[in-house]
Design a protein around this motif. Structure first.
Motif: not given
Length: 517
Positions: A350-356, A476-480, A482-495, A502-503
């Motif tokens: 359930n960790e949510k990590i951004a890779v920049k 905005e809807e994607l952000k919502r 991912l905030q609600a998602y019950k799981g682990t997220v690893i996302l690459v983003s420059h924003e 989220i993370v």
């Protein structure tokens, strides 16, 4: 003075009306943004005004002797050229003049009289042109722009063939900025740029002395650089003076006024119809009923405000995996040469990590290696046995499948109605659903790719630049979601304005790279 005038332009593509009798003007020095939902025709319009597409009807008029430059992210580059070769080609006309001048000098040694006078005059004119244009400081100009967009750190002698897609876009953008045209035309210029280089481009455009037109969904960027907004909505253009926030305020007021006017008129129409129905048959009131019928017939109807289709994203969760979802031991990623130092990290459930980090350092390679799509150069990635990973890829140029067929291939047991419902929930209309993938806009393709992973249960999501091309409402809807998602997220983003809410953790690839940053 108007330097571009677009009159009554219409355009249809793949059975869809993209632009419907639109008009547009660009005044000298204006900094204009085209905004609107995915697939509304922003890129199509830019293709039309740059001559890459012909409209079905209408007229495009540029003022005389205007120079314009267009950032085409899909332009082909010679893979054998170096970065410096491409950037220097921005000044090819000046180099041709220098070559002509040197040739004149050679001819001077063998001539005299009137011909010598002509050559001296020609050389003088060329010399003045080169000095006035800053030709003798071109190396400094190239270095300034290359530094600003992070190309110098790659090495200007780097071959184009060795660059990532994002790095090639930076090269194209740098060349365009060096050309310093009277009009810049930029289609989503912040895609593939990291935070530092978006900041540099922002400063550059704020101080750009000429006009530019850009299409973008990056709200902070828009607010910082533009002074005119054209809202592209359902084939129509509407002009607003000011930044993006001012456009939102004014358009919301207009929407509210139109809604109120529509409701008032509908109430009046209902009352008139009711009176006519009750009184048209009675002799004593027949004239009044006819009078009201005439009023009703002459009434100019107020259109009902059209609501923009907004996507609804919801990611399905799979069974709960173990506490440690991924364990990296001495992991080195890359294709033929190492891109990172040995990585020893672990990712918990359930960790949510951004890779920049800067383009080209291996963010996508890291995601593909963690997902198991790419073998590491050395070390290991241990994934929990109960992990069910889903992967959102950054780019897809499309194919001849319809969006419907594309999703059906992933969910073959779903009914036609169910697949259509999945795509509609992502904000795609009937026209989009039946359109071939290559004919969809970048944002529409991204929504189809999101649909592919949204209706299957996963407990680990890998998302590679999921916001590229997405419109503001979809982000905005994607952000919502991912905030609600019950799981682990690893996302690459420059924003950071997207992922910061989220993370809980940010990995900077620059901390692990073997390259000089």
């Amino acid at each position: 003075m108007s330097i571009l005038q677009v009159s009554d332009v219409s355009m249809s593509f793949a059975g869809r009306t993209i632009l419907d009798n639109v008009s547009f003007r660009l005044l000298n020095g204006e900094h204009v943004a085209l905004v609107g939902a995915n697939g509304e025709g922003k890129s199509t319009f830019l293709n039309i005004i740059t001559g890459q597409a012909l409209p079905d009807a209408g007229k495009i008029t540029w003022c005389n002797r205007i120079t314009r430059g267009y950032l085409d992210q899909y332009a082909l580059l010679d893979g054998e050229q170096t970065i410096n070769d491409v950037l220097a080609s921005a000044f090819s006309d000046f180099y041709a003049l220098e070559k002509e001048m040197l040739h004149d000098y050679e001819l001077m040694a063998e001539t005299s009289g009137a011909e010598l006078e002509r050559l001296l005059q020609d050389v003088g004119e060329i010399q003045e042109t080169l000095e006035h244009s800053g030709f003798y400081t071109l190396d400094a100009k190239i270095k300034e722009v290359a530094n600003g967009l992070g190309l110098s750190s790659l090495g200007l002698e780097h071959k184009i063939a060795e660059l990532s897609g994002g790095q090639r876009t930076k090269v194209l953008l740098a060349k365009l900025l060096l050309q310093n045209p009277k009009i810049l035309i930029l289609d989503e210029p912040t895609n593939f740029l990291d935070e530092e280089h978006v900041a540099w481009l922002t400063s550059f455009l704020q101080n750009y002395p000429h006009a530019f037109i850009l299409a973008s969904h990056d709200v902070p960027f828009l607010n910082a650089v533009v002074n005119v907004i054209y809202h592209v909505n359902q084939g129509q253009f509407k002009r607003y003076v000011g930044d993006y926030d001012n456009f939102l305020r004014l358009s919301a007021l207009e929407q509210a006024k139109q809604e109120q006017a529509y409701v008032r008129q509908q109430k009046e129409i209902s009352q008139l119809k009711d009176f006519i129905a009750r009184n048209k048959a009675r002799i004593s009131t027949r004239n009044m009923a006819q009078s009201r019928q005439k009023k009703l017939d002459k009434m100019a109807l107020v259109d009902k405000p059209k609501e923009q289709i907004k996507p609804v994203f919801n990611f399905q969760s799979a069974r709960t995996p173990g506490k440690v979802v991924l364990k990296l031991q001495d992991l080195v990623i890359g294709y033929t040469t190492p891109l990172t130092k040995p990585l020893n990290l672990q990712i918990e459930r359930n960790e949510k990590i951004a890779v920049k980090g800067t383009n080209g350092l291996g963010k996508t390679t890291l995601l593909r290696t963690l997902a198991g799509d790419l073998a590491p150069l050395s070390g290991t990635v241990e994934m929990d046995q109960f992990c069910q990973p889903g992967f959102f890829a950054q780019e897809d140029n499309g194919n001849e499948n319809s969006a419907l067929d594309e999703l059906w291939a992933v969910y073959p047991h779903a009914s036609n109605q169910e697949v259509r419902g999945m795509l509609a929930a992502c904000g795609l209309t009937k026209d989009h659903i039946e359109t071939m993938m290559f004919a969809l806009s970048g944002g529409e393709k991204a929504k189809v790719r999101l649909a592919k992973i949204m209706y299957r249960p996963f407990n680990l999501l890998f998302l590679d630049e999921p916001t590229n091309h997405l419109d503001v409402a979809a982000k905005e809807e994607l952000k919502r979601a991912l905030q609600a998602y019950k799981g682990t997220v690893i996302l690459v983003s420059h924003e950071p304005e997207f992922y910061s809410d989220i993370v809980s953790k940010v990995w900077n690839i620059e901390d692990y790279t073997t390259k000089i940053v």
